[in-house]
Design a protein around this motif. Structure first.
Motif, short mmCIF file in Angstrom:
data_model
loop_
_atom_site.label_atom_id
_atom_site.label_comp_id
_atom_site.label_asym_id
_atom_site.label_seq_id
_atom_site.Cartn_x
_atom_site.Cartn_y
_atom_site.Cartn_z
N ALA A 61 0.85 -1.19 0.00
CA ALA A 61 0.00 0.00 0.00
C ALA A 61 0.88 1.24 0.00
O ALA A 61 1.75 1.38 0.85
N ARG A 62 0.66 2.13 -0.98
CA ARG A 62 1.34 3.42 -1.00
C ARG A 62 0.38 4.44 -0.39
O ARG A 62 -0.72 4.66 -0.91
N LEU A 63 0.80 5.05 0.71
CA LEU A 63 -0.08 5.89 1.51
C LEU A 63 0.31 7.36 1.42
O LEU A 63 1.49 7.69 1.22
N ALA A 64 -0.67 8.22 1.61
CA ALA A 64 -0.35 9.62 1.85
C ALA A 64 0.39 9.65 3.18
O ALA A 64 -0.10 9.10 4.18
N PRO A 65 1.62 10.21 3.24
CA PRO A 65 2.43 10.12 4.46
C PRO A 65 1.66 10.58 5.70
O PRO A 65 0.97 11.59 5.68
N VAL A 66 1.82 9.78 6.78
CA VAL A 66 1.14 10.08 8.02
C VAL A 66 2.05 9.69 9.18
O VAL A 66 2.80 8.72 9.10
N ASN A 67 2.00 10.46 10.27
CA ASN A 67 2.81 10.18 11.43
C ASN A 67 2.12 9.15 12.31
O ASN A 67 1.00 9.37 12.78
N VAL A 68 2.80 8.00 12.54
CA VAL A 68 2.26 6.95 13.40
C VAL A 68 3.29 6.66 14.49
O VAL A 68 4.35 6.11 14.22
N GLY A 69 2.98 7.06 15.70
CA GLY A 69 3.89 6.80 16.80
C GLY A 69 5.25 7.43 16.63
O GLY A 69 6.27 6.85 17.01
N GLY A 70 5.30 8.61 16.02
CA GLY A 70 6.56 9.30 15.84
C GLY A 70 7.32 8.92 14.58
O GLY A 70 8.42 9.40 14.34
N VAL A 71 6.74 8.06 13.76
CA VAL A 71 7.38 7.63 12.51
C VAL A 71 6.51 8.05 11.34
O VAL A 71 5.29 7.84 11.34
N LEU A 72 7.13 8.65 10.32
CA LEU A 72 6.39 9.05 9.13
C LEU A 72 6.22 7.83 8.24
O LEU A 72 7.19 7.27 7.73
N VAL A 73 4.98 7.42 8.05
CA VAL A 73 4.67 6.19 7.33
C VAL A 73 4.11 6.52 5.95
O VAL A 73 3.18 7.33 5.83
N SER A 74 4.65 5.88 4.93
CA SER A 74 4.13 6.06 3.58
C SER A 74 3.85 4.73 2.88
O SER A 74 3.30 4.71 1.79
N ASN A 75 4.24 3.61 3.51
CA ASN A 75 3.98 2.28 2.95
C ASN A 75 3.37 1.39 4.02
O ASN A 75 3.63 1.57 5.21
N ALA A 76 2.60 0.41 3.59
CA ALA A 76 2.06 -0.59 4.52
C ALA A 76 1.89 -1.89 3.78
O ALA A 76 1.65 -1.91 2.57
N THR A 77 2.03 -2.98 4.51
CA THR A 77 1.86 -4.29 3.88
C THR A 77 0.38 -4.58 3.65
O THR A 77 -0.47 -4.25 4.47
N LEU A 78 0.11 -5.22 2.53
CA LEU A 78 -1.25 -5.70 2.24
C LEU A 78 -1.28 -7.22 2.15
O LEU A 78 -2.30 -7.81 1.79
N HIS A 79 -0.16 -7.85 2.39
CA HIS A 79 -0.03 -9.30 2.57
C HIS A 79 -0.30 -10.12 1.31
O HIS A 79 0.62 -10.69 0.74
N ASN A 80 -1.55 -10.20 0.88
CA ASN A 80 -1.87 -11.06 -0.25
C ASN A 80 -3.27 -10.74 -0.78
O ASN A 80 -3.95 -9.83 -0.29
N GLU A 81 -3.68 -11.48 -1.78
CA GLU A 81 -4.97 -11.25 -2.42
C GLU A 81 -6.13 -11.36 -1.45
O GLU A 81 -7.06 -10.54 -1.46
N ASP A 82 -6.08 -12.38 -0.57
CA ASP A 82 -7.18 -12.58 0.37
C ASP A 82 -7.30 -11.43 1.36
O ASP A 82 -8.40 -10.98 1.68
N TYR A 83 -6.16 -10.95 1.85
CA TYR A 83 -6.17 -9.87 2.83
C TYR A 83 -6.81 -8.61 2.23
O TYR A 83 -7.59 -7.93 2.89
N ILE A 84 -6.47 -8.32 0.99
CA ILE A 84 -7.05 -7.15 0.33
C ILE A 84 -8.56 -7.33 0.18
O ILE A 84 -9.34 -6.38 0.34
N ALA A 85 -8.97 -8.56 -0.10
CA ALA A 85 -10.40 -8.84 -0.32
C ALA A 85 -11.21 -8.90 0.96
O ALA A 85 -12.44 -8.97 0.91
N GLY A 86 -10.54 -8.87 2.14
CA GLY A 86 -11.26 -8.88 3.40
C GLY A 86 -11.54 -10.25 3.96
O GLY A 86 -12.55 -10.46 4.63
N ARG A 87 -10.63 -11.21 3.70
CA ARG A 87 -10.79 -12.55 4.25
C ARG A 87 -9.42 -13.08 4.70
O ARG A 87 -8.39 -12.65 4.19
#
Length: 746
Positions: free
Chosen positions: A347-373
């Motif tokens: 996941a490419r994110l609009a940069p956001v501060n999370v716990g003092g760290v500027l986050v712009s990426n996040a894992t989406l794991h796999n096809e199922d995770y994206i689909a909500g299962r």
């Protein structure tokens, strides 16, 4: 930063690749934190790195690396201080992040010790101080030296500085002749505020201020900075302090040390969690920084039985406080290709501060995770899928890379569409296939896929493989793309340094290299022509072959020639094993009752026996799968990989470039079982199987999972069964549990 799936969805190969990335990130963080006193990531981010690494190693114990991030507790001592080697290593702690981790901790201890759930088991719980670890050695009651943790084995001599801290006694009364006290140097909030207001520089936080103050070359600077010290543990002692952790802390307090007054005795995981929440509530008013609560088994005799992993005790854990969350927009979903061809969505994110760290990426794991299962097809996030343009909640607790916790459907764009997962590799265009039972799409391009080739090379030079100083991921990418100084396979690394004397001149003109750095790189490459067998095996990047299994194989065979000879002889049997396992799965699916068991055995036997295997094939196969920690899945992967003509030629070219492949270092040599192969079978009553294995290996024995002609001792518990019968037929020494304990000294 590379992204990965939930640990439960990782294959062993993907887990190995991620452990390599974690090693680099944690090593860099350790150096910044322990040596430079200038951490470049927050405690929450560092804890996330360690937690992810531990989670993978818990799910894939065979991948436990000899020098993994879990095996590193700091960084090498900095220049400018004398060095002190710790007689007993200073270890780190495993982490817990939620209530279930705490109950799991209790359950693991009970399993290891063989204690039922209702057996009494007490713990201590104390705040985890956010400071700098320090070891103090007293002889005849006099402080003789103080040392930082350093890398766990060697620390910095800060004796003069420690003598300036008021809460560190210079002399003790009534203490053992030799006493090593361990604790944490910290700075209170009030002292920190005063230092920043009146000092020569501004520190980022009290921990940095305390570390920087303790590690001054001029002890008078340390004296001018108000540092504090809590004692919480000990190392070398000439006589026991007490029978329990709590009583030992009371004894330290009687010597004049400050012991945290919030330390409590707890009778259950529920008590631990209650005290955790009490401390969490009091945290803002403590006057000093803490980042969690440490739980320890109270009974010191049980601590001794539980022992240690590579760098963490089994009997203690740090329950960390939760990290923060934040909401931001998901701007894009990209696909990264790993060493094994796994396609991982990022996941490419609009940069956001999370716990003092500027986050712009996040894992989406796999096809199922994206689909909500989840991996079982059950809904997660209430079945809400993730789409480009969504507002998503990001968190960092308990993982290396930020994760998406939830989706705000009220802010979803009206024209959004479900994400459709890639079916072709974005790197080489080959088909990306998701096999039945796998949660991951994999590129089928193999060696033609540049992403896989580059990732394999990165793994080869990783910290726990060949670990070539100056040749990291960035340099591998550069050399892979270079038409002149090209590295496309491991052997090319070694020919780079000698195939043409002009290579040094060519390299020193590349970006990032000067004459000195190029010369150092070539020297580092030459140094790695001598390599331990376990590192060589791990560096080959064979699927399912982690560091623990590589070390097991190295100990068992002792040399590359012995291993490769067994693998070659076992090759026909590996193919037969795959066929037999597949046939049995089919038969088991058809079997409706126990009466089909005999037919299952007949099916397997027929496949194994017809046509007859070449001489020695079955023996070699049994030798492989008889190694403790090496099952048929790993054995098939090992044999199959080393039997592939192209792969074998590449490995042979590498072997030809090496000067020496070192056998494993001998373990304990004075014990009566050192060097012997031991098999445990049946039900043990005086120790659990895990404890028996750990003690045998600590005494230098090899622990195997099956009986063979190479077995020296079979320890037979109750209902020993066929292994005991086979051992007797082979003339192997068979002993009961009492005889084994008598042999090894109780």
């Amino acid at each position: 930063m590379p992204q990965e799936r939930p640990v439960e969805d990782l294959t062993e190969a993907d887990a190995k690749a991620e452990l390599d990335r974690l090693a680099k990130a944690i090593a860099a963080a350790d150096q910044a934190y322990h040596q430079n006193d200038a951490p470049d990531i927050t405690d929450a981010e560092y804890d996330a790195l360690k937690r992810r690494n531990r989670a993978i190693e818990s799910r894939f114990p065979e991948l436990k690396r000899d020098d993994s991030p879990s095996d590193s507790v700091g960084a090498a001592p900095a220049d400018g201080f004398g060095k002190i080697r710790h007689e007993i290593r200073m270890l780190s702690l495993g982490n817990a992040f939620d209530d279930s981790d705490v109950t799991d901790f209790d359950a693991r201890i009970r399993r290891y010790l063989g204690l039922p759930g209702d057996a009494p088991l007490t713990y201590t719980a104390e705040p985890k101080i956010d400071g700098l670890s320090l070891s103090l050695r007293y002889e005849a009651g006099v402080l003789v030296y103080a040392a930082t943790r350093g890398d766990g084995e060697t620390g910095e001599d800060v004796t003069a500085n420690a003598r300036t801290i008021a809460q560190i006694p210079q002399k003790l009364t009534g203490a053992p002749a030799v006493l090593e006290v361990r604790g944490e140097v910290y700075m209170t909030h009030a002292a920190f505020a005063d230092l920043n207001a009146n000092g020569p520089r501004t520190f980022a936080n009290p921990r940095n201020a305390a570390a920087g103050s303790l590690r001054q070359l001029d002890a008078e600077i340390t004296r001018a900075r108000p540092l504090s010290f809590f004692a919480y543990a000990w190392g070398v002692v000439s006589e026991p302090l007490a029978a329990t952790q709590f009583e030992a802390l009371e004894r330290l307090a009687s010597f004049g040390f400050s012991v945290n007054p919030l330390t409590r005795l707890c009778l259950s995981p529920a008590d631990l969690l209650t005290h955790y929440r009490r401390i969490e509530g009091d945290r803002p008013d403590l006057g000093y920084d803490i980042d969690g609560v440490v739980y320890k088994v109270n009974d010191l005799a049980l601590q001794a039985r539980l022992g240690f992993r590579a760098t963490t005790p089994r009997w203690a854990i740090a329950h960390k406080f939760p990290a923060e969350t934040a909401w931001t927009r998901l701007e894009a979903i990209d696909i990264q290709v790993g060493r094994t061809g796994a396609l991982s969505p990022v996941a490419r994110l609009a940069p956001v501060n999370v716990g003092g760290v500027l986050v712009s990426n996040a894992t989406l794991h796999n096809e199922d995770y994206i689909a909500g299962r989840d991996s079982q097809g059950e809904p997660i996030r209430g079945g809400r899928d993730i789409r480009v343009g969504d507002w998503v909640q990001v968190y960092r607790a308990g993982d290396v890379i930020p994760k998406i916790a939830d989706v705000d459907l009220t802010r979803r764009p009206a024209d959004s569409t479900p994400y459709v997962f890639e079916t072709t590799c974005p790197q080489c265009g080959s088909a990306a296939v998701r096999e039945p039972g796998d949660s991951t799409h994999r590129c089928t391009g193999g060696l033609i896929c540049p992403a896989q080739a580059v990732e394999k090379l990165k793994h080869f030079v990783s910290r726990n493989a060949f670990d070539i100083d100056g040749l990291g991921a960035k340099q591998i990418e550069m050399f892979f793309a270079d038409d002149v100084l090209s590295i496309r396979e491991p052997a090319d690394i070694f020919t780079l340094a000698r195939r043409d004397s002009s290579n040094l001149g060519k390299l020193k003109n590349r970006d990032g290299f000067g004459e000195r750095s190029a010369t150092k790189l070539f020297a580092a490459i030459e140094e790695r022509r001598t390599i331990p067998l376990a590192r060589l095996l791990f560096g080959l990047g064979i699927r399912h072959l982690g560091e623990v299994a590589a070390a097991d194989l190295a100990r068992h065979f002792g040399s590359w020639d012995a291993l490769i000879s067994t693998v070659d002889r076992a090759s026909p049997a590996a193919e037969r094993a795959v066929a037999a396992d597949s046939a049995e799965l089919v038969e088991r699916a058809r079997a409706a009752d126990e009466g089909r068991r005999a037919e299952l055995k007949k099916t397997r036997d027929a496949i194994w026996d017809d046509p007859p295997l070449p001489d020695g094939a079955r023996t070699a196969w049994d030798d492989l799968i008889g190694i403790e920690g090496v099952g048929s899945v790993l054995a098939v992967s090992l044999v199959t990989t080393l039997s592939q003509p192209g792969e074998r030629r590449s490995i042979n070219r590498l072997i030809a470039e090496l000067t020496e492949i070192q056998p494993p270092e001998a373990r304990a040599t004075q014990s009566p079982v050192a060097g012997k192969t031991v098999v445990f079978t049946g039900t043990l009553t005086r120790m659990t199987r895990a404890e028996a294995k750990a003690r045998a290996e600590a005494l230098g024995a090899k622990v195997a999972g099956s009986v063979s002609a190479k077995t020296d001792i079979l320890v037979a518990g109750e209902a020993a069964g066929s292994k005991a019968t086979k051992a007797e037929a082979l003339g192997i020494t068979v002993m009961d549990e009492d005889a084994w304990l008598a042999l090894i000294g109780g």
